[in-house]
Design an enzyme around this catalytic site. Structure first.
Site, PDB file in Angstrom:
ATOM      1  CG  MET A  16      -9.316   6.178   2.017  1.00 55.35           C
ATOM      2  SD  MET A  16      -8.520   6.355   3.628  1.00 55.35           S
ATOM      3  CE  MET A  16      -7.303   5.019   3.548  1.00 55.35           C
ATOM      4  N   GLY A  57      -9.626   2.891   6.533  1.00 56.31           N
ATOM      5  CA  GLY A  57      -9.586   4.337   6.657  1.00 56.31           C
ATOM      6  C   GLY A  57      -8.283   4.912   7.144  1.00 56.31           C
ATOM      7  CG  PHE A  58      -7.340   6.399   9.990  1.00 58.77           C
ATOM      8  CD1 PHE A  58      -6.811   7.668   9.804  1.00 58.77           C
ATOM      9  CD2 PHE A  58      -8.695   6.281  10.239  1.00 58.77           C
ATOM     10  CE1 PHE A  58      -7.606   8.793   9.883  1.00 58.77           C
ATOM     11  CE2 PHE A  58      -9.513   7.407  10.325  1.00 58.77           C
ATOM     12  CZ  PHE A  58      -8.963   8.665  10.140  1.00 58.77           C
ATOM     13  N   GLY A  59      -3.993   3.924   8.269  1.00 61.89           N
ATOM     14  CA  GLY A  59      -2.894   2.977   8.366  1.00 61.89           C
ATOM     15  C   GLY A  59      -2.417   2.844   9.801  1.00 61.89           C
ATOM     16  N   GLY A  60      -1.598   1.839  10.043  1.00 65.30           N
ATOM     17  CA  GLY A  60      -0.957   1.686  11.336  1.00 65.30           C
ATOM     18  C   GLY A  60      -1.803   1.059  12.429  1.00 65.30           C
ATOM     19  CG  MET A  82     -11.014  -4.205   4.638  1.00 66.71           C
ATOM     20  SD  MET A  82      -9.439  -3.551   4.004  1.00 66.71           S
ATOM     21  CE  MET A  82      -8.927  -2.457   5.342  1.00 66.71           C
ATOM     22  CG  ASP A  93      -5.446  -3.398   3.118  1.00 67.97           C
ATOM     23  OD1 ASP A  93      -4.437  -3.054   3.753  1.00 67.97           O
ATOM     24  OD2 ASP A  93      -6.157  -2.593   2.490  1.00 67.97           O
ATOM     25  N   GLY A  94      -4.245  -4.716   6.193  1.00 68.31           N
ATOM     26  CA  GLY A  94      -4.354  -4.048   7.477  1.00 68.31           C
ATOM     27  C   GLY A  94      -3.510  -4.697   8.551  1.00 68.31           C
ATOM     28  N   GLY A  95      -2.435  -4.046   8.932  1.00 66.43           N
ATOM     29  CA  GLY A  95      -1.584  -4.581   9.987  1.00 66.43           C
ATOM     30  C   GLY A  95      -0.806  -5.811   9.579  1.00 66.43           C
ATOM     31  CB  SER A 146      -0.886   0.007   1.246  1.00 64.51           C
ATOM     32  OG  SER A 146      -1.487   1.278   1.413  1.00 64.51           O
ATOM     33  CG  ASP A 195      -5.153   2.077   0.674  1.00 61.45           C
ATOM     34  OD1 ASP A 195      -5.962   1.135   0.688  1.00 61.45           O
ATOM     35  OD2 ASP A 195      -3.970   1.963   1.048  1.00 61.45           O
ATOM     36  CG  HIS A 236      -3.744  -2.070  -1.851  1.00 59.92           C
ATOM     37  ND1 HIS A 236      -4.725  -2.994  -2.152  1.00 59.92           N
ATOM     38  CD2 HIS A 236      -4.237  -1.305  -0.846  1.00 59.92           C
ATOM     39  CE1 HIS A 236      -5.760  -2.805  -1.358  1.00 59.92           C
ATOM     40  NE2 HIS A 236      -5.501  -1.779  -0.561  1.00 59.92           N
ATOM     41  N   GLY A 276       1.460  -2.199   4.295  1.00 60.88           N
ATOM     42  CA  GLY A 276       1.765  -0.780   4.168  1.00 60.88           C
ATOM     43  C   GLY A 276       3.014  -0.380   4.907  1.00 60.88           C
ATOM     44  CG  MET A 304     -11.441   1.855   1.673  1.00 62.09           C
ATOM     45  SD  MET A 304     -10.089   2.007   2.857  1.00 62.09           S
ATOM     46  CE  MET A 304      -8.712   2.268   1.716  1.00 62.09           C
ATOM     47  CG  HIS A 361      -9.076  -0.854  -0.691  1.00 63.97           C
ATOM     48  ND1 HIS A 361      -8.507  -1.042   0.548  1.00 63.97           N
ATOM     49  CD2 HIS A 361     -10.392  -1.137  -0.540  1.00 63.97           C
ATOM     50  CE1 HIS A 361      -9.443  -1.411   1.412  1.00 63.97           C
ATOM     51  NE2 HIS A 361     -10.595  -1.455   0.765  1.00 63.97           N
TER      52      HIS A 361
END
Length: 223
Positions: A39, A145-148, A140, A174-176, A10, A37, A35, A196, A71, A69
């Site tokens: 939004m 909506g947010f990284g990290g 997901m 996707d995510g973490g 990402s 993102d 990827h 990401g 969103m 992606h």
């Protein structure tokens, strides 16, 4: 048919002031696709970039596989602009969509692959009636909506269910996702890996991508 491992960093947490250079470095580090993102500030409480940026990025990177992606609250609104930006796969969330088959059809007619995305609170069975219209399902593993954010390991039940019912389906997480969580994803059956911060923030992104790929390929070989 065996699925293939694909690593798609990402670019959300990359240097947005020099997005093309950051993207090229990720591809040179071994990424299979990018990827992107997108939004809208409505479906998720954040705003990133839209089709004008993607179109500019495509001019600099003509051959890489782009997955957007989406969103966004109205994914049907951006199909044609993203197709015009030469996006390869259009992944949209089913939650805000009243007529999923119609959106799938429009994406396909616009010349893009179809990806269906599920938020953590959406049951995986919901997507079963649409799988035959899609090329990929995205599970997901954080709230979009947010990284990290912290990886949600309980989402692996969705991945396992999809892999058991659709052995040849591309399943994306996707995510973490990073070196500490990749084995969990791979063993559940995910073969498309979005990572990401773990990649873009690494001193050596190529080593991280190599590690992610090794875990997924090992799991695929055992399946």
């Amino acid at each position: 048919m065996s699925v293939k491992c694909k690593i798609g960093p990402s670019i959300l947490n990359a240097d947005l002031s020099d997005l093309s250079d950051a993207s090229l470095k990720l591809l040179d580090s071994g990424a299979d696709y990018l990827h992107l993102d997108v939004m809208d500030g409505h479906f998720v409480p954040n705003l990133t970039f839209g089709h004008p940026v993607v179109k500019c990025l495509r001019k600099k990177i003509p051959k890489a596989f782009f997955e957007t992606h989406m969103m966004v609250s109205k994914p049907e609104q951006w199909i044609e602009p993203m197709a015009d930006a030469s996006v390869d796969q259009y992944t949209f969330h089913i939650e805000p969509v009243a007529d999923v088959p119609s959106v799938c059809r429009k994406v396909r007619e616009a010349g893009m692959k179809v990806g269906l995305a599920l938020k953590p609170g959406t049951g995986v069975e919901v997507v079963s009636e649409y799988v035959d219209m899609a090329d990929m399902v995205l599970v997901m593993t954080v709230e979009p909506g947010f990284g990290g954010q912290k990886f949600m390991s309980d989402m692996m039940t969705k991945v396992r269910w999809l892999r058991e019912h659709y052995p040849s389906l591309d399943i994306e997480v996707d995510g973490g996702v990073g070196p500490s969580t990749i084995d969990t994803c791979a063993q559940a059956g995910a073969n498309m890996i979005v990572s990401g911060t773990a990649v873009t923030g690494a001193a050596d992104p190529s080593q991280v991508i190599k590690s992610l790929r090794s875990s997924v390929e090992a799991a695929i070989s055992k399946s």
